[in-house]
Motif scaffolding. Structure first.
Motif, PDB file in Angstrom:
ATOM      1  N   ARG B 341      52.564  35.368  -4.442  1.00  0.00           N
ATOM      2  CA  ARG B 341      52.753  35.828  -5.819  1.00  0.00           C
ATOM      3  C   ARG B 341      54.047  36.639  -5.933  1.00  0.00           C
ATOM      4  O   ARG B 341      54.795  36.502  -6.899  1.00  0.00           O
ATOM      5  CB  ARG B 341      51.551  36.692  -6.218  1.00  0.00           C
ATOM      6  N   VAL B 363      44.564  26.624  -4.437  1.00  0.00           N
ATOM      7  CA  VAL B 363      44.966  25.690  -5.500  1.00  0.00           C
ATOM      8  C   VAL B 363      44.851  26.364  -6.869  1.00  0.00           C
ATOM      9  O   VAL B 363      45.725  26.233  -7.727  1.00  0.00           O
ATOM     10  CB  VAL B 363      44.102  24.409  -5.432  1.00  0.00           C
ATOM     11  N   ALA B 364      43.764  27.090  -7.083  1.00  0.00           N
ATOM     12  CA  ALA B 364      43.542  27.680  -8.405  1.00  0.00           C
ATOM     13  C   ALA B 364      44.466  28.867  -8.657  1.00  0.00           C
ATOM     14  O   ALA B 364      44.947  29.060  -9.769  1.00  0.00           O
ATOM     15  CB  ALA B 364      42.090  28.133  -8.537  1.00  0.00           C
ATOM     16  N   GLU B 365      44.734  29.670  -7.634  1.00  0.00           N
ATOM     17  CA  GLU B 365      45.402  30.947  -7.888  1.00  0.00           C
ATOM     18  C   GLU B 365      46.910  30.919  -7.696  1.00  0.00           C
ATOM     19  O   GLU B 365      47.606  31.797  -8.185  1.00  0.00           O
ATOM     20  CB  GLU B 365      44.761  32.051  -7.027  1.00  0.00           C
ATOM     21  N   VAL B 366      47.431  29.932  -6.963  1.00  0.00           N
ATOM     22  CA  VAL B 366      48.880  29.891  -6.779  1.00  0.00           C
ATOM     23  C   VAL B 366      49.537  29.293  -8.022  1.00  0.00           C
ATOM     24  O   VAL B 366      49.120  28.250  -8.523  1.00  0.00           O
ATOM     25  CB  VAL B 366      49.263  29.070  -5.528  1.00  0.00           C
ATOM     26  N   ASP B 367      50.545  29.977  -8.513  1.00  0.00           N
ATOM     27  CA  ASP B 367      51.245  29.567  -9.733  1.00  0.00           C
ATOM     28  C   ASP B 367      52.567  28.907  -9.326  1.00  0.00           C
ATOM     29  O   ASP B 367      53.576  29.577  -9.137  1.00  0.00           O
ATOM     30  CB  ASP B 367      51.491  30.832 -10.575  1.00  0.00           C
ATOM     31  N   ALA B 368      52.547  27.596  -9.147  1.00  0.00           N
ATOM     32  CA  ALA B 368      53.748  26.875  -8.704  1.00  0.00           C
ATOM     33  C   ALA B 368      53.710  25.460  -9.255  1.00  0.00           C
ATOM     34  O   ALA B 368      52.663  24.973  -9.681  1.00  0.00           O
ATOM     35  CB  ALA B 368      53.809  26.845  -7.178  1.00  0.00           C
TER      36      ALA B 368
END
Lengths: 423, 423
Positions: B341, B363-368
């Motif tokens: 993050r 998969v759900a929490e990484v913002d990419a």
């Protein structure tokens, strides 16, 4: 010195709000549909429960506007009533009824090497709304952003400050009661233009800015913002009545496009009439418009008719948003396409024709968010097109063009799953 | 005074090119697939037919670069060969083989009132490319823009000026021979930075700017442009080896992600290792990286291993694009998510794990733009994901995110057809 300090304070203040929005948005992005819909229902109910508080706050804004000599039309847009609050609540319930865009698989396949690829819709993160006057936008935007998993910073106009503050407070309490972090809905103070500037400079903190309001507001945000912007709403919409039009249908569509609701962006502003119809349809449509209370601004041919004001060059570029219409005669469909090309704001353009070739050319060659054939420009609307709630109508080409509903309030993420795959 | 005059000249020059591009683009937008594919084939053939001319022009650029003391790696990227020209020609033929995105119906329905609504893909109009060094981008971008119906203004780097001019001339002749207006492909002079500035200010004349190159170039375009920008390519990509990883697969993926082609944006730059693996997998992966020629920059735990350089704070934010890798030990998946993050450029992030819960969280929490599970970061690539040619990899959230192929080079238009429908 004072201005610098005030600017620094506003900037820090906005960044602090954005930081809280980012943190709260992370949780919201992971919330499932049931949780979000329950929050929307709580928000809708809260608007009704706290109606008296909201109307009292709104009365302050209305009194201030009236004392300041604000025109009656604008005061009317500012005013809340029990009916309008009920409509806002219903709007939130309608959003709850729409499918959740988050997690929707836009594209997916298993590749030749066995990798599983999916492209999923994900929230932007933090959305900034900068808007004018009407307080219902506050609830609409909060609802659409919440359902699409985005935290929102709401920067309304100072004229609606008391109404907006009261609405946001009521909505935040409802969001919290539904178990979500209330910082997903926050108000940015409207006390100075510095807060707008701070939002425009908050690249990396705000993911997308959506200005909604007059042309001046939108232009300044588009030009000054380093945060990506979705441009909305300026509509200099044309209706072209082709030589091959069904004239009864054409008359009805022109009247509807101009007079059904003149103050909105999908109302028609200019009528173009094929030269072959100059002696027949033109006088008929002009007098019908005039009977409907429309002031007609005509080119030379049209200005020869009774009661028509000669149009200036400026008229062709004006979004009247009133019972005014510019009218010109064009020699051919090429003339109509050329006029539209020079003066369109890229919102909505309509052709009336029974000629398939003319319709096909108009559809192919007009560069706008929406092109309508034998239908009123008023149909460029998220609700009318079946998308449900809309946060605005984009007139830009990037990301979203036309009515923006829930899917347009998302980005995407590729998820690729393998079993130790290497290249 | 001189600078003002030069700036005005550049600005007018760029606007003139853009005006010609707009006019030529109108015809291209209406061209059918067969015409466009024939032009692409002619362009491919022309690169091969005129190979000697192109290589001679390129030799000038290479000589100038070598005389100026340009590092060998950069000279190599600048250099054209018969093989590289053949690859460029094949690239154009590959684009010809891809479906035409223009006219694709993205969404459509018949509404309750009988209105027929379709949302179609349409070209943007005029695309501006601002890019560095490699002359193959000139042909790639010209081909992708032509197939997607967009006129393109190509502003390459001055170091490749002779190569780019020769390539554009050859391509324009081929476009004209195929019956399209050659002004759909134009070169913007690279003689001063003023032409870049003029492109960034050409709002309304250029519909979208795509910068491709180093972080500095991209940042300056993103911050200064009033034309909408699609941000591409900076990749500070992480690989996280979870406690539950299959360590043999993890080792292979880490090595592939770092060493397969270190100079590109989807190469991994930072390795995060779960603390439970600090005594076992960490020394193993570090020595394997070192054996592969990688210089390891480690946090305190990693720097205790032989040959590891202690990492500075800067290392965590560095896109090395070289055989360097930052390595850190994290206490848990939360530590990995937190590190990502804080330091991710939003390009590609990978997790190695056999634990479904850990994969799901990552998969759900990484913002990419792309999140990979048990696969090398090198798969974030239009070709690898099956989209064919790509014009870049978007790291922004608006419009396109991840590899941008032909569909991402289009906007949309709503076409609504009725029979005199009014509201």
């Amino acid at each position: 010195m004072t201005s610098l300090t005030s600017s620094q304070t506003s900037s820090e203040g906005v960044l602090e709000l954005a930081t809280r929005a980012r943190a709260a948005g992370r949780g919201l992005a992971l919330a499932n549909r049931a949780t979000k819909d329950a929050a929307l229902e709580a928000m809708a109910q809260a608007l009704l429960t706290h109606a008296e508080t909201l109307l009292a706050a709104n009365a302050e804004d209305v009194r201030r506007a009236e004392e300041g000599g604000t025109p009656a039309g604008i005061v009317d847009r500012l005013r809340l009533t029990h009916d309008r609050l009920a409509a806002m609540a219903q709007g939130l319930r309608d959003v709850a009824g729409l499918p959740d865009p988050v997690g929707e698989v836009v594209r997916g396949s298993t590749l030749a090497n066995g990798l599983e690829m999916r492209q999923l819709r994900v929230p932007f993160g933090v959305v900034g709304m900068i808007y004018e006057a009407r307080p219902n936008v506050t609830a609409d935007a909060a609802g659409i952003c919440l359902k699409s998993g985005n935290a929102v910073l709401l920067r309304g106009s100072s004229s609606a400050a008391a109404s907006n503050a009261a609405i946001v407070e009521v909505l935040r309490d409802a969001v919290a009661a539904a178990g979500l972090d209330p910082d997903v809905v926050q108000m940015v103070p409207a006390d100075s233009r510095e807060t707008v500037r701070a939002m425009m400079r908050a690249r990396g903190h705000i993911d997308v800015l959506i200005p909604r309001g007059g042309a001046g507001l939108i232009r300044s945000v588009v030009e000054e913002s380093t945060v990506p912007v979705i441009e909305t709403g300026v509509g200099n919409c044309h209706v072209y009545v082709d030589r091959a039009a069904d004239l009864d249908k054409a008359l009805a569509v022109v009247l509807n496009a101009k007079t059904h609701r003149p103050s909105v962006c999908n109302a028609a502003e200019t009528l173009l009439v094929h030269a072959d119809l100059a002696a027949t349809f033109l006088p008929r449509v002009v007098s019908a418009l005039q009977e409907a209370g429309v002031s007609v601004h005509g080119d030379a041919a049209t200005a020869a008719l009774p009661g028509v004001v000669p149009a200036t060059e400026e008229d062709w570029d004006t979004e009247y948003l009133s019972l005014d219409m510019a009218v010109a005669v064009v020699g051919s469909i090429d003339g109509a396409l050329d006029h539209v090309r020079r003066h369109s704001s890229g919102h909505t353009e309509a052709i009336l024709t029974e000629d398939q070739g003319a319709a096909r050319r108009f559809v192919a060659e007009v560069d706008a968010a929406a092109v309508l054939v034998n239908a009123s420009t008023r149909f460029t609307d998220g609700g009318e097109l079946g998308f449900g709630a809309e946060i605005g109508i984009s007139t830009q080409k990037l990301h979203a063009r036309g009515p923006m509903g829930l899917p347009e309030m998302t980005s995407t993420k590729y998820v690729v799953t393998g079993d130790g795959h290497v290249r």
